[in-house]
Motif scaffolding. Sequence first.
Motif, PDB file in Angstrom:
ATOM      1  N   HIS A 139       0.855  -1.174   0.000  1.00  9.68           N
ATOM      2  CA  HIS A 139       0.000   0.000   0.000  1.00  9.68           C
ATOM      3  C   HIS A 139       0.899   1.234   0.000  1.00  9.68           C
ATOM      4  CE1 HIS A 139      -3.730  -2.223   0.872  1.00  9.68           C
ATOM      5  NE2 HIS A 139      -2.922  -3.029   1.527  1.00  9.68           N
ATOM      6  N   THR A 140       0.557   2.218  -0.832  1.00  6.13           N
ATOM      7  CA  THR A 140       1.334   3.455  -0.868  1.00  6.13           C
ATOM      8  C   THR A 140       0.699   4.452   0.084  1.00  6.13           C
ATOM      9  OG1 THR A 140       1.952   3.055  -3.169  1.00  6.13           O
ATOM     10  CG2 THR A 140       2.240   5.282  -2.331  1.00  6.13           C
ATOM     11  N   ILE A 141       1.432   4.813   1.114  1.00 11.04           N
ATOM     12  CA  ILE A 141       0.947   5.729   2.140  1.00 11.04           C
ATOM     13  C   ILE A 141       1.679   7.055   1.998  1.00 11.04           C
ATOM     14  CG2 ILE A 141       0.640   6.136   4.615  1.00 11.04           C
ATOM     15  CD1 ILE A 141      -0.999   3.795   3.496  1.00 11.04           C
ATOM     16  N   LEU A 181      -6.550   7.756   5.240  1.00  4.58           N
ATOM     17  CA  LEU A 181      -6.365   6.385   5.699  1.00  4.58           C
ATOM     18  C   LEU A 181      -7.342   6.025   6.804  1.00  4.58           C
ATOM     19  CD1 LEU A 181      -4.600   3.872   5.305  1.00  4.58           C
ATOM     20  CD2 LEU A 181      -3.089   4.733   7.103  1.00  4.58           C
ATOM     21  N   LYS A 233     -11.270   6.797   5.306  1.00  4.37           N
ATOM     22  CA  LYS A 233     -11.507   6.259   3.958  1.00  4.37           C
ATOM     23  C   LYS A 233     -12.232   7.248   3.050  1.00  4.37           C
ATOM     24  CE  LYS A 233      -9.579   2.418   5.180  1.00  4.37           C
ATOM     25  NZ  LYS A 233      -8.185   2.144   4.768  1.00  4.37           N
ATOM     26  N   LEU A 283      -2.348  10.757   7.514  1.00  6.55           N
ATOM     27  CA  LEU A 283      -1.957   9.726   6.566  1.00  6.55           C
ATOM     28  C   LEU A 283      -3.011   9.577   5.477  1.00  6.55           C
ATOM     29  CD1 LEU A 283      -0.066   9.164   8.970  1.00  6.55           C
ATOM     30  CD2 LEU A 283      -0.340   6.728   8.509  1.00  6.55           C
ATOM     31  N   GLU A 337      -3.846   7.326   1.709  1.00  6.89           N
ATOM     32  CA  GLU A 337      -3.497   6.143   0.939  1.00  6.89           C
ATOM     33  C   GLU A 337      -3.809   6.392  -0.529  1.00  6.89           C
ATOM     34  OE1 GLU A 337      -4.246   1.296   0.993  1.00  6.89           O
ATOM     35  OE2 GLU A 337      -5.585   2.620   2.111  1.00  6.89           O
ATOM     36  N   VAL A 366      -4.938   4.825  -3.803  1.00  7.56           N
ATOM     37  CA  VAL A 366      -5.704   3.625  -4.129  1.00  7.56           C
ATOM     38  C   VAL A 366      -6.190   3.696  -5.574  1.00  7.56           C
ATOM     39  CG1 VAL A 366      -6.454   3.206  -1.761  1.00  7.56           C
ATOM     40  CG2 VAL A 366      -7.821   4.684  -3.241  1.00  7.56           C
TER      41      VAL A 366
END
Length: 393
Positions: free
Chosen positions: A25-27, A66, A69, A101, A103, A105
């Motif tokens: 996962h790219t955070i 993160l 969502k 943070l 993410e 996606v």
Amino acid sequence: MNIINKFLFLVVLSMLFSYCGTEKHTIVIVKNTLDTPRIYETVEINKTDLKFQDRKSFESIGVQELQTKTVLISQFIDKDQDGNMDVLLFQPEIDANSEKLFELVVLDKNAKPERTEYCYSRFVPERTDDYAWENNKVGFRTFGPTAQKMIEDGVKGGTLSSGIDAWLKKVEYPIINKWYKKAEKEKGAYHKDSGEGLDNFHVGISRGVGGIAVKVDSTFYISKNFTNWKTISNGPIRTSFVLEYANWDANGKIISEKKHISLDYGSNLSRFEIEVSGTENVFAGLTLHEKDGESTQIKNAGWISYWQPHGDSELGTAIVVPDGNMLSSELFDTPIKDWSNLYAEIKVNNGRAIYYAGFGWKEAKEFSSKEIWEGYLEEFTLKINNPLEVSIK
């Protein structure tokens, strides 16, 4: 379960665990080190900083918080104009002295939030040859070669100026196309306020809001109208474009000038990156109009401001120079019409001078006084000199 089936089951299970272990996962971690919350600031993620599996494409990515969502509005830009998107933009909201943070996606088309192209610019051939740009706060325009030639040929309706015109809007939605369309039916329609704002800002040969000059001895020299243009991006977060100018003479110095201009959502100031040669510094100016305003010059912080009566209202204009590159400021007052400006002197580093220029109009209900306008400039300057810290894991 026989031995063969058990063996096959274990092999499949091992492959699944192996796959899950390699699925990364790219955070994106965004950190705010200031004592003030941050909004309307753009985070840039370069494609070269990311790694994807083959089935994923850069332009299918979305950004979500993160923890919640929540999917954020984002925008892709082909910054180097090679036909491929290479930068992802988004604007987080970060509390003071905190980090958040996000993410990256892969999003289904239906999962992407609705977007409005608030940040918009275009060449306007139907009004001679303006180039106009806007966001949800402000609008601007400047003038092209046809308008210059009309003046030089004595044709009525031309404009000779490399100054930056301010379009005083007081609505969030885009108005450029709407106002020009109205002007096709009624000449000069956008000079009247029909509830959305108007263009009653005179530029002439002044620097308007952020046009540049080169000073030699005690004289300022300026370019003429832009000669070429190129739109780079439009979207919900940023519009950007390039304006080119013919080389011009500053008392024997041959000056080349190319403006890289961008305007982000939520900002009252456009970003100017001037690609220039022939000089070690430039002066970006604010017109003084009737000379009945109040100037503020804060060299150490790197900004100048001019607050003035304007029509039945009031208007603040400003130039902000980041990273300690404002060398001086000067209130240049002369009897010559439109030639008086408040200037910020900006250092040219590696052939480029960078600054921000824009305005705040009292009628837009955001800046009701000089003090509120200058408070905005102080905070704007603090933030651009202390950008959000971004790391990718």
